[in-house]
Design an enzyme around this catalytic site. Structure first.
Site, mmCIF file in Angstrom:
data_model
loop_
_atom_site.group_PDB
_atom_site.id
_atom_site.type_symbol
_atom_site.label_atom_id
_atom_site.label_comp_id
_atom_site.label_asym_id
_atom_site.label_seq_id
_atom_site.Cartn_x
_atom_site.Cartn_y
_atom_site.Cartn_z
ATOM 1 N N GLU A 236 64.627 -8.175 57.962
ATOM 2 C CA GLU A 236 64.129 -7.788 56.836
ATOM 3 C C GLU A 236 62.692 -8.185 56.410
ATOM 4 O O GLU A 236 62.242 -7.846 56.401
ATOM 5 C CB GLU A 236 64.932 -8.109 55.526
ATOM 6 N N ASP A 240 59.140 -6.382 56.141
ATOM 7 C CA ASP A 240 58.237 -6.919 55.545
ATOM 8 C C ASP A 240 56.841 -7.657 56.280
ATOM 9 O O ASP A 240 56.029 -6.108 55.743
ATOM 10 C CB ASP A 240 58.556 -7.396 54.493
ATOM 11 N N SER A 471 63.886 -0.939 51.806
ATOM 12 C CA SER A 471 63.002 -2.222 52.269
ATOM 13 C C SER A 471 61.846 -1.562 53.280
ATOM 14 O O SER A 471 61.134 -2.974 53.036
ATOM 15 C CB SER A 471 64.163 -3.324 52.641
ATOM 16 N N ASP A 516 54.551 16.525 48.381
ATOM 17 C CA ASP A 516 55.742 16.518 47.766
ATOM 18 C C ASP A 516 56.996 17.352 48.853
ATOM 19 O O ASP A 516 57.247 17.227 49.699
ATOM 20 C CB ASP A 516 55.604 18.137 47.201
ATOM 21 N N ILE A 517 58.261 16.553 48.424
ATOM 22 C CA ILE A 517 59.197 15.724 48.881
ATOM 23 C C ILE A 517 60.715 17.287 48.284
ATOM 24 O O ILE A 517 60.728 16.736 47.237
ATOM 25 C CB ILE A 517 59.990 14.762 49.237
ATOM 26 N N GLY A 541 57.557 19.357 42.850
ATOM 27 C CA GLY A 541 57.263 18.142 41.665
ATOM 28 C C GLY A 541 58.290 16.493 41.507
ATOM 29 O O GLY A 541 59.057 16.326 42.721
ATOM 30 N N ASP A 543 60.601 14.558 41.084
ATOM 31 C CA ASP A 543 62.233 14.400 40.463
ATOM 32 C C ASP A 543 62.719 12.805 40.958
ATOM 33 O O ASP A 543 62.134 12.174 41.562
ATOM 34 C CB ASP A 543 63.073 15.446 41.656
#
Length: 569
Positions: A236, A240, A471, A516-517, A541, A543
């Site tokens: 991790e 990063d 992450s 937009d997803i 929009g 969510d």
């Protein structure tokens, strides 16, 4: 609460702690003038305000909110006398050390050792109740580090190779998806990954190999704060550093390891002379399970947990008022989170700090209908198949990811003004929501934004590894913020600071500033899709599964420039 946490976090209660063990802990003291802080915060973070971008110094913020000297003296006297503690005093917080015997005496309690089943780490925590003398009521909000267990980091490593059509994400993928070509930050912009609880570090040799394999502009980590083990090699941490630096091209990179948790980190930030402009935090845990010891309320649920969350929110507000951008992963286990992986309770469980109104919460997507056409990255030409295009959906175990992007509504923080319009439109779509009693429709909604969070290539221990997680998406969006700050700095303008008011304003002016997803949901968990799991669906929009969407950098940059021109910045 502690017993249930041991199972979910891998800790096992062992023997009674010996009396001579030395323990470090924090003391939250009541702050003053929070109404004045709130007024100043709104003024410096709201586009259109005459004071927008005129951030306060951390010293002036600390002075404004400092605890009454008499309270500090009374608490310090009690800790030294009854617990034999030695303390470093900040303006509204203390960092102390005392023996187990001294703390058991001062709090009329008992400590036990806990051991981690995987790492073998050993910590000491109170089991049962703790009692404060009457004179501490109203003088101490709570103590940290004596009751709660360490929080696991987000992210999961692939242990087997997914099917060949499930392409890897590399920096080139992000450039294509988010319109990053040619974008450049500035060396005066400082970006940093934030690790907690002495999490193992990244490896310099892995970073070097990653840079060669992806052909991104070379960068190094200019400053390390906190412990750093040069042997490194934690997945991790590698994720990063490798992606924050490769997206936020041209910015200066720092690496910050915090020994403790959020309150201690916030106070270190507020009392450090030079800090990063952009902070990416890939950690979180249930908002209702931030267990601390408080004189006036129980340790967990709506007692000490709520007090802790409220106080950290105040500290994050102070950091935002000083001009720092804080971003946090939205969570890797859907709307029910890691404390309810089998969805045994119908109520959704917001994650903290993602649910804080003073951070930008970042959700995760995955690629659907992926395309791999002539990738230019060296590793994609020889070792792995990399995505160059496709569409995005909410990351979920239901669709092949190892994680489920978190999202929902805070049970502690109310809904901020800057998101009311976007959230109100979503709440009108009943088909996208869980049953009304299973979430707090008046709370702060999250995530705010998203980015890809499935099958990232990282270099780890000299090997190619694939990683999933918010992450991954959090440092990527943080890198995009660095690029936007680069434009600001190069044009003599203030850095963005607390992001949400300006991001939502840019979204309101041009919704295509974000991709937009509209497909997927966060009803499953890392453990899969269990009967009774509920969550929030993506739709047109904003969510509570993907926020406003993923970044379109070229449009965000153009929109920010237009907004700045209108505001005369």
């Amino acid at each position: 609460a502690l017993a249930s946490a041991t199972a979910s976090r891998g800790w096992t209660q062992s023997v009674r702690s010996s009396g001579d063990e030395l323990l470090d802990f924090g003391v939250a003291l009541p702050m003053r003038n929070m109404d004045r802080l709130d007024e100043a915060f709104v003024a410096v973070t709201t586009p259109g305000s005459p004071y927008y971008g005129q951030y306060l110094s951390r010293g002036s913020i600390n002075e404004l909110t400092a605890t009454e000297p008499e309270t500090v003296a009374t608490v310090l006297r009690w800790l030294e006398r009854d617990a034999g503690a030695s303390c470093k005093v900040f303006t509204s917080y203390m960092r102390c050390r005392a023996s187990v015997a001294g703390l058991e005496r001062a709090l009329s309690t008992q400590f036990y050792a806990f051991e981690h089943e995987k790492t073998g780490a050993r910590i000491h925590r109170i089991v049962g109740r703790a009692a404060f003398p009457a004179e501490m009521f109203g003088r101490i909000e709570f103590l940290t580090g004596l009751n709660s267990l360490p929080v696991p980091r987000y992210g999961r490593v692939h242990t087997s190779t997914p099917n060949s059509e499930d392409y890897y994400v590399v920096p080139e993928t992000l450039t294509n998806f988010y319109s990053l070509s040619g974008a450049q930050s500035d060396t005066s912009v400082i970006q940093s990954a934030i690790e907690f609880q002495d999490y193992p570090s990244y490896s310099e040799s892995d970073l070097s190999t990653f840079l060669t394999n992806t052909a991104v502009p070379k960068f190094s980590v200019a400053k390390k704060i906190g412990p750093y083990d040069p042997s490194g090699g934690a997945a991790e941490s590698a994720l990063d550093v490798q992606y924050l630096g490769s997206v936020g091209t041209g910015a200066t990179n720092w690496y910050w390891t915090e020994a403790e948790w959020l309150l201690d980190f916030a106070n270190n930030v507020l009392n450090t002379a030079s800090v990063p402009d952009i902070m990416s935090m890939s950690y979180g845990w249930s908002e209702a399970d931030q267990c601390q010891i408080s004189p006036s309320s129980p340790a967990c649920q709506q007692g000490g947990s709520t007090a802790f969350v409220q106080r950290v929110n105040q500290e994050f507000q102070k950091i935002g008022a000083s001009g720092v951008s804080m971003l946090a992963s939205s969570g890797d286990s859907g709307a029910h989170g890691r404390t309810d992986p089998m969805c045994q309770n119908p109520k959704t469980r917001p994650t903290f700090p993602a649910a804080s109104p003073y951070v930008t919460a970042v959700g995760a997507t995955q690629i659907q209908n992926g395309v791999s056409q002539n990738p230019s990255s060296p590793i994609c030409q020889s070792q792995i198949q990399c995505a160059t295009g496709g569409s995005e959906i909410v990351a979920s175990t239901a669709t092949g990811a190892l994680i489920v992007s978190g999202g929902g509504f805070s049970n502690v923080a109310g809904q901020p003004a800057w998101q009311k319009q976007a959230v109100s439109a979503y709440l009108s779509k009943s088909s996208s929501l869980p049953p009304a009693g299973d979430y707090n429709a008046t709370g702060r909604g999250y995530p705010d934004v998203s980015a890809l969070g499935h099958k990232y290539y990282i270099e780890l221990g000299g090997s190619v590894v694939a990683v999933d997680g918010t992450s991954a998406s959090c440092p990527v969006f943080a890198g995009v913020v660095s690029l936007l700050n680069g434009y600001r700095i190069k044009n003599g303008k203030p850095k963005l600071g607390f992001l949400n008011p300006v991001l939502y304003q840019l979204y309101g002016r041009d919704a295509t500033s974000f991709n937009d997803i509209t497909q997927g949901n966060n009803a499953c968990t890392e453990s899969g899709c269990q009967p009774g799991c509920t969550g929030f669906s993506a739709t047109t929009g904003w969510d509570a599964a993907s926020g406003m969407g993923t970044p379109n950098y070229s449009k965000l940059s153009a929109g920010l420039q237009a907004l700045d021109a209108e505001l005369g910045i």
